[in-house]
Motif scaffolding. Structure first.
Motif, PDB file in Angstrom:
ATOM      1  N   PRO A 113      -9.979  -1.984  -0.962  1.00  0.00           N
ATOM      2  CA  PRO A 113     -10.603  -0.661  -0.916  1.00  0.00           C
ATOM      3  C   PRO A 113      -9.620   0.480  -0.677  1.00  0.00           C
ATOM      4  CG  PRO A 113     -11.928  -2.234   0.310  1.00  0.00           C
ATOM      5  CD  PRO A 113     -10.646  -2.936  -0.048  1.00  0.00           C
ATOM      6  N   GLU A 114      -8.581   0.235   0.109  1.00  0.00           N
ATOM      7  CA  GLU A 114      -7.600   1.290   0.371  1.00  0.00           C
ATOM      8  C   GLU A 114      -6.802   1.611  -0.890  1.00  0.00           C
ATOM      9  OE1 GLU A 114      -5.215   1.168   3.867  1.00  0.00           O
ATOM     10  OE2 GLU A 114      -6.756   0.167   5.044  1.00  0.00           O
ATOM     11  N   LEU A 115      -6.463   0.579  -1.657  1.00  0.00           N
ATOM     12  CA  LEU A 115      -5.777   0.824  -2.924  1.00  0.00           C
ATOM     13  C   LEU A 115      -6.705   1.521  -3.915  1.00  0.00           C
ATOM     14  CD1 LEU A 115      -3.746  -2.464  -3.537  1.00  0.00           C
ATOM     15  CD2 LEU A 115      -2.938  -0.287  -2.628  1.00  0.00           C
ATOM     16  N   GLN A 116      -7.963   1.149  -3.909  1.00  0.00           N
ATOM     17  CA  GLN A 116      -8.941   1.811  -4.774  1.00  0.00           C
ATOM     18  C   GLN A 116      -8.970   3.302  -4.509  1.00  0.00           C
ATOM     19  OE1 GLN A 116     -12.681  -0.123  -4.049  1.00  0.00           O
ATOM     20  NE2 GLN A 116     -12.299  -1.781  -5.502  1.00  0.00           N
ATOM     21  N   GLU A 117      -8.962   3.657  -3.243  1.00  0.00           N
ATOM     22  CA  GLU A 117      -9.011   5.073  -2.875  1.00  0.00           C
ATOM     23  C   GLU A 117      -7.760   5.809  -3.331  1.00  0.00           C
ATOM     24  OE1 GLU A 117      -9.835   7.925   1.036  1.00  0.00           O
ATOM     25  OE2 GLU A 117      -9.627   5.746   1.273  1.00  0.00           O
ATOM     26  N   ASN A 135       7.206  -2.857 -20.714  1.00  0.00           N
ATOM     27  CA  ASN A 135       6.708  -3.646 -19.588  1.00  0.00           C
ATOM     28  C   ASN A 135       5.571  -2.934 -18.865  1.00  0.00           C
ATOM     29  OD1 ASN A 135       8.164  -1.575 -18.392  1.00  0.00           O
ATOM     30  ND2 ASN A 135       8.974  -2.860 -16.754  1.00  0.00           N
ATOM     31  N   VAL A 136       4.931  -1.994 -19.533  1.00  0.00           N
ATOM     32  CA  VAL A 136       3.933  -1.137 -18.891  1.00  0.00           C
ATOM     33  C   VAL A 136       2.776  -1.940 -18.292  1.00  0.00           C
ATOM     34  CG1 VAL A 136       2.720  -0.729 -21.086  1.00  0.00           C
ATOM     35  CG2 VAL A 136       2.465   0.898 -19.209  1.00  0.00           C
ATOM     36  N   VAL A 137       2.390  -3.042 -18.918  1.00  0.00           N
ATOM     37  CA  VAL A 137       1.268  -3.823 -18.393  1.00  0.00           C
ATOM     38  C   VAL A 137       1.657  -4.516 -17.092  1.00  0.00           C
ATOM     39  CG1 VAL A 137      -0.235  -5.807 -18.791  1.00  0.00           C
ATOM     40  CG2 VAL A 137       0.132  -4.134 -20.605  1.00  0.00           C
ATOM     41  N   THR A 138       2.772  -5.226 -17.106  1.00  0.00           N
ATOM     42  CA  THR A 138       3.177  -5.973 -15.912  1.00  0.00           C
ATOM     43  C   THR A 138       3.658  -5.069 -14.788  1.00  0.00           C
ATOM     44  OG1 THR A 138       5.377  -6.294 -16.887  1.00  0.00           O
ATOM     45  CG2 THR A 138       3.754  -8.038 -17.218  1.00  0.00           C
ATOM     46  N   ALA A 139       4.327  -3.962 -15.144  1.00  0.00           N
ATOM     47  CA  ALA A 139       4.905  -3.104 -14.117  1.00  0.00           C
ATOM     48  C   ALA A 139       3.973  -1.990 -13.667  1.00  0.00           C
ATOM     49  CB  ALA A 139       6.217  -2.489 -14.622  1.00  0.00           C
ATOM     50  N   ARG A 140       3.107  -1.496 -14.565  1.00  0.00           N
ATOM     51  CA  ARG A 140       2.334  -0.308 -14.222  1.00  0.00           C
ATOM     52  C   ARG A 140       0.829  -0.556 -14.124  1.00  0.00           C
ATOM     53  NH1 ARG A 140       5.169   4.243 -15.160  1.00  0.00           N
ATOM     54  NH2 ARG A 140       3.725   5.099 -13.634  1.00  0.00           N
ATOM     55  N   LEU A 141       0.292  -1.417 -14.988  1.00  0.00           N
ATOM     56  CA  LEU A 141      -1.149  -1.647 -14.954  1.00  0.00           C
ATOM     57  C   LEU A 141      -1.560  -2.689 -13.920  1.00  0.00           C
ATOM     58  CD1 LEU A 141      -2.221  -1.437 -18.701  1.00  0.00           C
ATOM     59  CD2 LEU A 141      -2.890   0.080 -16.844  1.00  0.00           C
ATOM     60  N   ASN A 142      -0.707  -3.663 -13.666  1.00  0.00           N
ATOM     61  CA  ASN A 142      -1.057  -4.686 -12.690  1.00  0.00           C
ATOM     62  C   ASN A 142      -1.345  -4.112 -11.295  1.00  0.00           C
ATOM     63  OD1 ASN A 142      -1.111  -6.818 -14.414  1.00  0.00           O
ATOM     64  ND2 ASN A 142       0.905  -7.609 -13.887  1.00  0.00           N
ATOM     65  N   PRO A 143      -0.557  -3.129 -10.812  1.00  0.00           N
ATOM     66  CA  PRO A 143      -0.899  -2.535  -9.515  1.00  0.00           C
ATOM     67  C   PRO A 143      -2.269  -1.865  -9.511  1.00  0.00           C
ATOM     68  CG  PRO A 143       1.360  -2.008 -10.083  1.00  0.00           C
ATOM     69  CD  PRO A 143       0.745  -2.642 -11.299  1.00  0.00           C
ATOM     70  N   ILE A 144      -2.656  -1.293 -10.648  1.00  0.00           N
ATOM     71  CA  ILE A 144      -3.976  -0.676 -10.738  1.00  0.00           C
ATOM     72  C   ILE A 144      -5.054  -1.754 -10.662  1.00  0.00           C
ATOM     73  CG2 ILE A 144      -5.511   0.677 -12.212  1.00  0.00           C
ATOM     74  CD1 ILE A 144      -3.049   2.114 -13.278  1.00  0.00           C
ATOM     75  N   LEU A 145      -4.811  -2.884 -11.318  1.00  0.00           N
ATOM     76  CA  LEU A 145      -5.757  -3.991 -11.252  1.00  0.00           C
ATOM     77  C   LEU A 145      -5.857  -4.549  -9.836  1.00  0.00           C
ATOM     78  CD1 LEU A 145      -4.876  -5.898 -14.554  1.00  0.00           C
ATOM     79  CD2 LEU A 145      -6.776  -4.325 -14.143  1.00  0.00           C
ATOM     80  N   GLU A 146      -4.741  -4.516  -9.110  1.00  0.00           N
ATOM     81  CA  GLU A 146      -4.734  -4.977  -7.725  1.00  0.00           C
ATOM     82  C   GLU A 146      -5.695  -4.161  -6.871  1.00  0.00           C
ATOM     83  OE1 GLU A 146      -3.220  -7.329  -5.927  1.00  0.00           O
ATOM     84  OE2 GLU A 146      -2.228  -8.292  -7.610  1.00  0.00           O
ATOM     85  N   ALA A 147      -5.908  -2.911  -7.258  1.00  0.00           N
ATOM     86  CA  ALA A 147      -6.780  -2.027  -6.481  1.00  0.00           C
ATOM     87  C   ALA A 147      -8.197  -2.574  -6.391  1.00  0.00           C
ATOM     88  CB  ALA A 147      -6.801  -0.629  -7.099  1.00  0.00           C
ATOM     89  N   GLY A 148      -8.584  -3.378  -7.376  1.00  0.00           N
ATOM     90  CA  GLY A 148      -9.921  -3.941  -7.374  1.00  0.00           C
ATOM     91  C   GLY A 148     -10.170  -4.897  -6.223  1.00  0.00           C
ATOM     92  N   HIS A 149      -9.115  -5.340  -5.552  1.00  0.00           N
ATOM     93  CA  HIS A 149      -9.251  -6.287  -4.447  1.00  0.00           C
ATOM     94  C   HIS A 149      -9.008  -5.633  -3.089  1.00  0.00           C
ATOM     95  CE1 HIS A 149      -9.224  -9.372  -7.537  1.00  0.00           C
ATOM     96  NE2 HIS A 149      -8.096  -8.867  -8.010  1.00  0.00           N
ATOM     97  N   ARG A 180       0.830  -1.203   0.000  1.00  0.00           N
ATOM     98  CA  ARG A 180       0.000   0.000   0.000  1.00  0.00           C
ATOM     99  C   ARG A 180       0.864   1.252   0.000  1.00  0.00           C
ATOM    100  NH1 ARG A 180      -4.451  -1.921   4.523  1.00  0.00           N
ATOM    101  NH2 ARG A 180      -5.854  -3.047   3.114  1.00  0.00           N
ATOM    102  N   ALA A 181       1.915   1.245   0.800  1.00  0.00           N
ATOM    103  CA  ALA A 181       2.824   2.395   0.825  1.00  0.00           C
ATOM    104  C   ALA A 181       3.503   2.576  -0.520  1.00  0.00           C
ATOM    105  CB  ALA A 181       3.866   2.209   1.921  1.00  0.00           C
ATOM    106  N   ALA A 182       3.847   1.458  -1.160  1.00  0.00           N
ATOM    107  CA  ALA A 182       4.483   1.526  -2.478  1.00  0.00           C
ATOM    108  C   ALA A 182       3.530   2.113  -3.512  1.00  0.00           C
ATOM    109  CB  ALA A 182       4.935   0.129  -2.912  1.00  0.00           C
TER     110      ALA A 182
END
Length: 215
Positions: free
Chosen positions: A123-127, A107-121, A60-62
């Motif tokens: 709520p704190e990341l979503q925010e 590597n934009v999908v694995t390095a940059r988009l995957n963390p955004i997808l993680e937000a779906g699981h 989360r801090a990352a």
């Protein structure tokens, strides 16, 4: 003495969070481990769990740090944009560089988009992600206006951001060799449908030279 110790501990925690954010941007979620973040921060390799007791807390801090850096860098990249782009595809590629600042790579999908997808699981990341979207949208509009003389209303800008992310994911799923080019072409098509046009290259002459009568 206790306050000094707490301040030092907080400073080291912040160093480790910043290092984790950089690892996330450079390499993706798998790189964000206690050991690697501690080492990157110049701390003892085994001390990471002291500053972040759980992997979830460190991640989360990352993400928070990465999104802060992304937003700040996006604004800098946007302000460097200029008119006279060759095509809407080149405009789109520049917009993608803004959206994924400070760096856009294959590597934009694995390095940059995957963390955004993680937000779906989480709520704190979503925010965290949600709170940074207006900042990124603002940077994109600055860049777009500098390149084309046009800015988009909020709904159209949201569609543009969705297109950038979705086209990268779709191209990745298809195994596109030139993933960035594939996404840029899709994004350019959306720009075209939104009636965005290429701006003329700026006149290099000063305003005084432009108004002076010819001899």
């Amino acid at each position: 003495m206790r306050e000094i110790k707490q301040l030092r501990s907080q400073a080291k925690r912040e160093l480790m969070a910043a290092a984790a954010a950089r690892l996330l941007i450079d390499e993706g979620p798998s790189a964000v481990t206690h050991r690697r973040a501690a080492e990157a921060a110049g701390l003892a390799a085994g001390s990471g769990n002291y500053y972040f007791p759980s992997k979830k807390e460190l991640f989360r801090a990352a993400v928070a740090g990465a999104e802060d850096l992304r937003s700040e860098s996006a604004l800098k990249v946007a302000r460097d944009c200029q008119g006279g782009q060759e095509s809407l595809t080149s405009v789109a590629l520049r917009l993608m560089a803004i959206y994924f600042a400070p760096q856009l790579g294959s590597n934009v999908v694995t390095a940059r988009l995957n963390p955004i997808l993680e937000a779906g699981h989480d709520p704190e990341l979503q925010e965290i992600i949600r709170n940074h979207q207006p900042l990124l949208a603002g940077a994109l509009n600055i860049g777009l206006e500098r390149m084309t003389g046009q800015a988009l209303p909020s709904d159209d800008m949201e569609l543009l951001m969705q297109t950038i992310g979705a086209s990268l994911l779709y191209g990745f799923a298809l195994g596109e060799d030139d993933l960035l080019g594939y996404s840029a072409r899709s994004t350019a098509r959306i720009l075209e449908l939104l009636d965005v046009r290429i701006a003329a290259a700026p006149d290099p002459r000063s305003s005084a030279e432009r108004v002076a009568p010819s001899a």
